[in-house]
Enzyme design. Sequence first.
Site, PDB file in Angstrom:
ATOM      1  N   LYS A 110       0.817  -1.217   0.000  1.00  0.00           N
ATOM      2  CA  LYS A 110       0.000   0.000   0.000  1.00  0.00           C
ATOM      3  C   LYS A 110       0.854   1.272   0.000  1.00  0.00           C
ATOM      4  O   LYS A 110       0.391   2.323  -0.420  1.00  0.00           O
ATOM      5  CB  LYS A 110      -0.968  -0.025   1.174  1.00  0.00           C
ATOM      6  CG  LYS A 110      -2.015  -1.124   0.996  1.00  0.00           C
ATOM      7  CD  LYS A 110      -3.139  -1.057   1.997  1.00  0.00           C
ATOM      8  CE  LYS A 110      -4.274  -1.995   1.624  1.00  0.00           C
ATOM      9  NZ  LYS A 110      -3.924  -3.427   1.736  1.00  0.00           N
TER      10      LYS A 110
HETATM   11  C1  LIG Z   1      -4.511  -4.509   1.080  1.00  0.00           C
HETATM   12  C2  LIG Z   1      -3.745  -5.783   0.968  1.00  0.00           C
HETATM   13  C3  LIG Z   1      -4.106  -6.797   0.042  1.00  0.00           C
HETATM   14  C4  LIG Z   1      -5.333  -6.701  -0.855  1.00  0.00           C
HETATM   15  O1  LIG Z   1      -5.196  -5.751  -1.889  1.00  0.00           O
HETATM   16  P1  LIG Z   1      -6.489  -5.162  -2.655  1.00  0.00           P
HETATM   17  O2  LIG Z   1      -6.003  -4.049  -3.498  1.00  0.00           O
HETATM   18  O3  LIG Z   1      -7.428  -4.715  -1.564  1.00  0.00           O
HETATM   19  O4  LIG Z   1      -7.069  -6.293  -3.472  1.00  0.00           O
HETATM   20  C5  LIG Z   1      -3.305  -7.933  -0.031  1.00  0.00           C
HETATM   21  N1  LIG Z   1      -2.221  -8.086   0.772  1.00  0.00           N
HETATM   22  C6  LIG Z   1      -1.854  -7.141   1.675  1.00  0.00           C
HETATM   23  C7  LIG Z   1      -0.667  -7.390   2.536  1.00  0.00           C
HETATM   24  C8  LIG Z   1      -2.597  -5.962   1.806  1.00  0.00           C
HETATM   25  O5  LIG Z   1      -2.226  -5.028   2.710  1.00  0.00           O
END
Ligand SMILES: *Cc1c(COP(=O)(O)O)cnc(C)c1O
Length: 461
Positions: A110
Amino acid sequence: MRYISTRGGIQPITFKDAVMMGLATDGGLLLPESYPRVTGELLESWRGLTYRQLAFEVISPFVGDIPSKTLKELIDRSYATFTHPEVTPVVKQDGIYILELFHGVTLAFKDVALQFLGNLFEHILQERGEHLNIVGATSGDTGSAAIHGVRGKKGITIFIMHPKGKTSAVQALQMTTVTDENVHNIAVHGTFDDCQDMVKALFNDLSFKETYALGAVNSINWARVLAQVVYYFWAWLRVTDSGPTPVSFSVPTGNFGDIFAGYVAKRMGLPVDKLLLATNENNILTRFINEGDYSLSGVVATVSPSMDIQVASNFERYLFHLYKEDPFKVRSAFAELREKGRISFSEDEMRRVRAEFCSASVNQDQTLETIVSFYRETGYLLDPHTAVGVCAARELLPDHVARICLATAHPAKFGEVVEKAIGSQSPVPPSIASLAGMPTRCDEMDADLNKLRDFITSRVG
Ligand SMILES: *Cc1c(COP(=O)(O)O)cnc(C)c1O
């Protein structure tokens, strides 16, 4: 480039307006009017670029209202905070390519989007002489990445609520050790749902929302998707450096944001064979792709908590394209979901879905087994989210195709799970080890909307 809503209820707006709007004012999601076309020749000309240079090439055709020089500076600043020189390096382990997206400040993918969004917000707000108060709820990952994306930034104050004692220790420290004046951590006596409900109630109070210029950082902001498109191009270029090969991506999925970025890259012309949508037991999207069954059920808590999601907010963006950009079909699909708890699809629609995507749901035992077997075979540790994607890739993707698995978090971020799987502690990176002795700042609060209102009004910028 101009942006329109999946629900068809707004006039086209510019990129900067789309970033500031977040959710479209008609309740839909914003998308570009068209996608820039990347030809094979153009793609080859990008092979020698650094990550930041590539990011500029991919992102700039979507912008249009920020001068190139400024956009370059924003991109450079966003990715200078990553500890790896390649930003998102690709490593090969046991015939699988791992796209490491966890070299940012909070060790989860993120950061790739939220570092960029934080800088964009600051730039636009300064230019407009405005102030934004971001309010959000988190179960861990998004909140910490958002806080680090906007800490110390001018024109922004952020309020992030987390359920006290219910995030991992590392996640809580990654938030509360940020003591910048514009950052307010609130530990709520309650659950994540209590936090989420308070945020929703606050945003539904339109006069409060407007008076205090409230904004959100959840995954519906177009700029987050856009920043993530870059690493699909980057990874494709890296695995084809040594010669042409078909390429597929395996994406551990929650809100459909990350995999939608892969879909955008494919639409722009990136030669991707399949996008593998990997889910844990919360598998509505797998049921959709494999059985045409998009029906709601309850959320189950798993060892990959960032994917414990029932309604994937970015799915609407894909539906808009599946419905050939017809906003009326999008609206009637969501009306059907509201009334019947499900959306139904025609055979032709499902054929088109399966031409782009395949999917597998991986349960918690398989996830832990994958962490163990991968570690035994390669000495490489997967975090539980990444393990879901790797397990699915081994099951569904043929090995004559270069299989790229997105590594969405560093294993130390979910150290308890990894430890349970392999029976010993995973190495702790310095950015986590150093959290222990740092000063923290956090307020505590009951799950009470009036208290939250008072808290915000006494501290807004
Ligand atoms: C947010 C997240 C996801 C999922 O990603 P999306 O864009 O919501 O599909 C997967 N793995 C981790 C570690 C995350 O923080």
